[in-house]
Design an enzyme around this catalytic site. Structure first.
Site, mmCIF file in Angstrom:
data_model
loop_
_atom_site.group_PDB
_atom_site.id
_atom_site.type_symbol
_atom_site.label_atom_id
_atom_site.label_comp_id
_atom_site.label_asym_id
_atom_site.label_seq_id
_atom_site.Cartn_x
_atom_site.Cartn_y
_atom_site.Cartn_z
ATOM 1 N N SER A 92 -30.697 73.440 -84.019
ATOM 2 C CA SER A 92 -30.495 73.000 -85.404
ATOM 3 C C SER A 92 -29.709 71.693 -85.383
ATOM 4 C CB SER A 92 -29.716 74.043 -86.204
ATOM 5 O OG SER A 92 -30.485 75.206 -86.368
ATOM 6 N N GLU A 107 -24.930 68.560 -86.829
ATOM 7 C CA GLU A 107 -24.331 69.631 -86.033
ATOM 8 C C GLU A 107 -24.222 69.156 -84.580
ATOM 9 O OE1 GLU A 107 -25.508 74.197 -85.017
ATOM 10 O OE2 GLU A 107 -25.428 73.639 -87.119
ATOM 11 N N ARG A 127 -19.105 76.906 -87.871
ATOM 12 C CA ARG A 127 -19.256 75.902 -86.801
ATOM 13 C C ARG A 127 -17.951 75.144 -86.509
ATOM 14 N NH1 ARG A 127 -22.378 79.018 -86.928
ATOM 15 N NH2 ARG A 127 -24.633 78.910 -87.090
#
Length: 301
Positions: A224, A294, A174
């Site tokens: 998420s 996130e 990420r």
């Protein structure tokens, strides 16, 4: 000339909105007004608009389709520059797909399937754009952008156009070099393998069935919510902490998948942020593992 007038001159009045509610532009369906909301149609406009914004000393933030973004209820003091539906062209040449940053991953996956190209099935259900996917090295179901990227077309923080090879992107979990050096991804090329359209479609349907059965797609969310901590799964930690269905205002830890925070019932951005903070604190108190969001958070809450 003020910034609004300058941006109208560069982009055209239709592409510059004042006090635009960000709830219209995020998948959480929350967020107050951005002072200015601009939608360039080509690379040259992006470059000129950013130069004008920087020269005016006004804060700015780049968004795609807002699928990984939480904007505060009081909105954003500055300029939101959206690269989405007006910069979303996709071209296929042999086994390479060239796409602009605003192209949805689901659309690229559909074009790949139609063109008998395999290797992008993993991304068919990621609800974001190519620009964000490159910036964050998006992934799902064992696949990630790192596996298929050739190069990206980038506008550097200094205002220069550059073509950056995948091996120079520092792609990790990420993250990428662009999330650190403030380079703006304008497009990318990905390399796929020849495949059978029917088999590719079956794999995409299989992943779609998995998502539908396990994820709360019927509610607004940002997918998420937390990054996966090393050696753990965020959803499992949240579940083990007894937080399934935990609610703050209209925001809830999904009962279907604890890794998702959802807008269950007219949540505010403040509800969602508070819920995320409390979940993180409770998981840390029980397991000593820190959950990192996130989801990107901007604006005034």
């Amino acid at each position: 000339m003020d910034l609004y007038q300058e941006l109208c001159r560069i982009l055209g009045e239709d592409n510059v909105l004042k006090d635009e509610p960000m709830s219209r532009h995020t998948t959480f369906r929350v967020g107050g007004p951005a002072d200015l909301f601009v939608t360039p149609e080509e690379e040259g406009q992006v470059k000129k608009a950013l130069a004008a914004i920087r020269a005016a000393g006004v804060p700015f933030y780049i968004v795609g389709n807002g699928s990984n973004l939480l904007v505060g209820d009081q909105g954003y003091r500055g300029v939101i520059l959206q690269i989405y539906q007006k910069m979303n062209r996709i071209q296929i040449r042999d086994s390479v797909i060239h796409a602009q940053a605003g192209a949805l991953l689901s659309k690229i996956a559909a074009e790949a399937q139609a063109g008998a190209l395999s290797g992008f099935e993993f991304a068919s259900g990621i609800p974001g754009t190519l620009g964000g996917a490159v910036m964050m090295n998006a992934g799902a179901y064992g696949g990630e952008m790192k596996q298929v990227l050739i190069e990206a077309r980038v506008l550097s923080a200094e205002g220069a156009f550059e073509d950056v090879l995948a091996e120079d992107m520092e792609l990790g979990y990420r993250t990428s070099v662009f999330s650190r050096n403030k380079g703006l991804v304008l497009g990318a090329s990905i390399h796929l393998e020849p495949g059978e359209p029917e088999k590719i479609r079956e794999r995409m349907e299989e992943l779609k069935a998995q998502r539908t059965s396990k994820q709360p797609l019927e509610y607004p969310s940002a997918g998420s919510t937390f990054k996966r901590p090393e050696g753990y799964f965020a959803g499992k930690l949240i579940q083990d902490a007894g937080l399934r269905g935990f609610q703050v205002g209209g925001a809830q830890v999904s009962e279907k998948h604890c890794g998702f925070v959802i807008n269950k019932d007219r949540a505010s951005a403040k509800d969602i942020r508070s819920l995320m903070e409390q979940v993180s604190e409770k998981v840390y108190a029980q397991f000593g593992v820190r959950l990192e969001p996130e989801v990107k958070m901007i604006g005034e809450f």
